[in-house]
Scaffold this active site. Structure first.
Site, PDB file in Angstrom:
ATOM      1  N   GLY A  87       0.800  -1.222   0.000  1.00  0.00           N
ATOM      2  CA  GLY A  87       0.000   0.000   0.000  1.00  0.00           C
ATOM      3  C   GLY A  87       0.833   1.272   0.000  1.00  0.00           C
ATOM      4  O   GLY A  87       0.323   2.363  -0.189  1.00  0.00           O
ATOM      5  N   HIS A  88       2.124   1.163   0.220  1.00  0.00           N
ATOM      6  CA  HIS A  88       2.974   2.345   0.457  1.00  0.00           C
ATOM      7  C   HIS A  88       4.158   2.352  -0.479  1.00  0.00           C
ATOM      8  O   HIS A  88       5.261   2.042  -0.075  1.00  0.00           O
ATOM      9  CB  HIS A  88       3.465   2.343   1.915  1.00  0.00           C
ATOM     10  CG  HIS A  88       3.919   3.674   2.395  1.00  0.00           C
ATOM     11  ND1 HIS A  88       5.176   4.157   2.162  1.00  0.00           N
ATOM     12  CD2 HIS A  88       3.281   4.635   3.104  1.00  0.00           C
ATOM     13  CE1 HIS A  88       5.307   5.354   2.731  1.00  0.00           C
ATOM     14  NE2 HIS A  88       4.168   5.667   3.294  1.00  0.00           N
ATOM     15  N   PHE A  89       4.049   2.626  -1.729  1.00  0.00           N
ATOM     16  CA  PHE A  89       2.791   2.908  -2.430  1.00  0.00           C
ATOM     17  C   PHE A  89       2.738   1.927  -3.596  1.00  0.00           C
ATOM     18  O   PHE A  89       3.794   1.506  -4.049  1.00  0.00           O
ATOM     19  CB  PHE A  89       2.773   4.359  -2.934  1.00  0.00           C
ATOM     20  CG  PHE A  89       2.783   5.374  -1.802  1.00  0.00           C
ATOM     21  CD1 PHE A  89       1.595   5.789  -1.207  1.00  0.00           C
ATOM     22  CD2 PHE A  89       3.980   5.880  -1.325  1.00  0.00           C
ATOM     23  CE1 PHE A  89       1.611   6.727  -0.175  1.00  0.00           C
ATOM     24  CE2 PHE A  89       3.990   6.803  -0.285  1.00  0.00           C
ATOM     25  CZ  PHE A  89       2.821   7.229   0.293  1.00  0.00           C
TER      26      PHE A  89
ATOM     27  N   ILE B  95       8.096   2.799  -0.933  1.00  0.00           N
ATOM     28  CA  ILE B  95       8.871   3.748  -0.130  1.00  0.00           C
ATOM     29  C   ILE B  95       8.737   3.323   1.327  1.00  0.00           C
ATOM     30  O   ILE B  95       7.636   3.050   1.796  1.00  0.00           O
ATOM     31  CB  ILE B  95       8.322   5.179  -0.318  1.00  0.00           C
ATOM     32  CG1 ILE B  95       8.595   5.660  -1.742  1.00  0.00           C
ATOM     33  CG2 ILE B  95       8.938   6.139   0.687  1.00  0.00           C
ATOM     34  CD1 ILE B  95       7.745   6.822  -2.161  1.00  0.00           C
TER      35      ILE B  95
END
Lengths: 117, 120, 79
Positions: free
Chosen positions: A31-33, A38
């Protein structure tokens, strides 16, 4: 929730520095990203805390963060040099640390001044 | 890591998070690690700045933490089932960087105060 | 607050926050160079001025604030 082997591995550790390999195993990267992994800033803080716990043999937590400066992004695949100055006082531990690119010490990623207990 | 979000005005907002059993910041002891509260604050700030930018008709970008300062943590940390309540005040904004002051409490007891800058 | 008093307070607050010698904060000195400000610490300065003097420095006005004298004038006229 130890992050070792998920977020990072320790390549080597000596008096001068700890060398860390950033991994892409952690589910947070989904989810990041998406498509642009990151390392979340708070997980870098966690990683440094785990390194200090390992080194002092104490289950330490942040009691105060005087300054934590995210100078540049950290991504999976990066090899980082953690330089740390750990001062054990009565009850608390003062930590001054920097994370930089292992191959290029001028490529500073994070600067931290904190107190742990 | 934000369940509820309430806008008070241009400068202030508040948010809540009830810690679920599977929160990734829960420690072996069953307590939320302090980094979890920081993430909750960062996400509150990102939601707030994103909301203000949208209102102003500007583009909403991904948010990154620029720095964390004057952070004071009051242990013990909360456990699964507890609800964090965060109050956030925008202190200053220059270009794409916003500085907020945050205070997170559980059952009226302050667990963390800090200053955070968000770049987005 | 008189301007002299405001300047005295400003110098002391800035020297303290950015860890520079108060002597280096001269009216004609460059703000960014004197206090080694980057994009993050610039936001600290703006926040500090707002907190201590109740004056909000607007982003578009920042480029015109080059020296400390510029800053003093800006803040004093808006207090």
């Amino acid at each position: 929730m130890s992050l070792i082997h998920l977020l990072y591995d320790i390549i080597s550790a000596d008096q001068e520095a700890v060398l860390l390999k950033m991994l892409d195993n952690h589910p947070v990267y989904q989810g990041h990203f998406p498509g642009n992994p990151i390392t979340p800033g708070v997980l870098s803080l966690r990683m440094i805390r785990e390194c200090v716990c390992r080194e002092t043999g104490r289950p330490l937590h942040y009691a105060a963060i005087k300054n934590c400066r995210y100078v540049a992004l950290i991504r999976p695949g990066d090899t980082l040099r953690l330089q740390r100055q750990i001062t054990e006082n009565e009850g608390s531990v003062t930590v001054k640390a920097t994370l930089s690119d292992a191959n290029n010490p001028d490529d500073l990623r994070l600067q931290l001044e904190a107190e742990m207990r | 890591m934000v369940d509820g979000f309430a806008l008070e005005d241009e400068q202030n907002c508040s948010s809540t998070l009830t810690i679920s059993d599977d929160n990734m910041f829960l420690d072996e002891s069953g307590r939320l690690a302090e980094e979890g509260i920081l993430e909750h604050i960062a996400q509150t700030a990102a939601a707030y700045v994103g909301h203000l930018r949208k209102q102003a008709g500007e583009e909403v970008n991904m948010g990154y933490i620029g720095d964390i300062k004057r952070c004071v943590v009051s242990h013990p940390m909360p456990m699964a089932g507890d609800t964090l309540t965060t109050r956030l005040t925008i202190m200053s904004q220059v270009g794409n960087i916003t500085m907020v002051a945050a205070e997170t409490a559980v059952n009226g007891q302050t667990k963390m105060t800090c200053r955070m800058k968000l770049a987005n | 607050m008189e301007k002299d008093e405001m300047i005295k307070k400003m110098v002391s607050i800035l020297a303290d926050e950015f860890e520079v010698d108060a002597e280096t904060i001269q009216p004609d000195a460059n703000i960014k160079e004197t206090m080694h400000l980057d994009s993050l610490s610039l936001v600290d300065m703006v926040g500090l001025v707002n907190e201590e003097f109740g004056v909000e420095i607007k982003t578009p006005d920042l480029p015109s604030l080059k020296t400390f004298a510029d800053l003093y004038d800006y803040v004093y006229t808006r207090m």
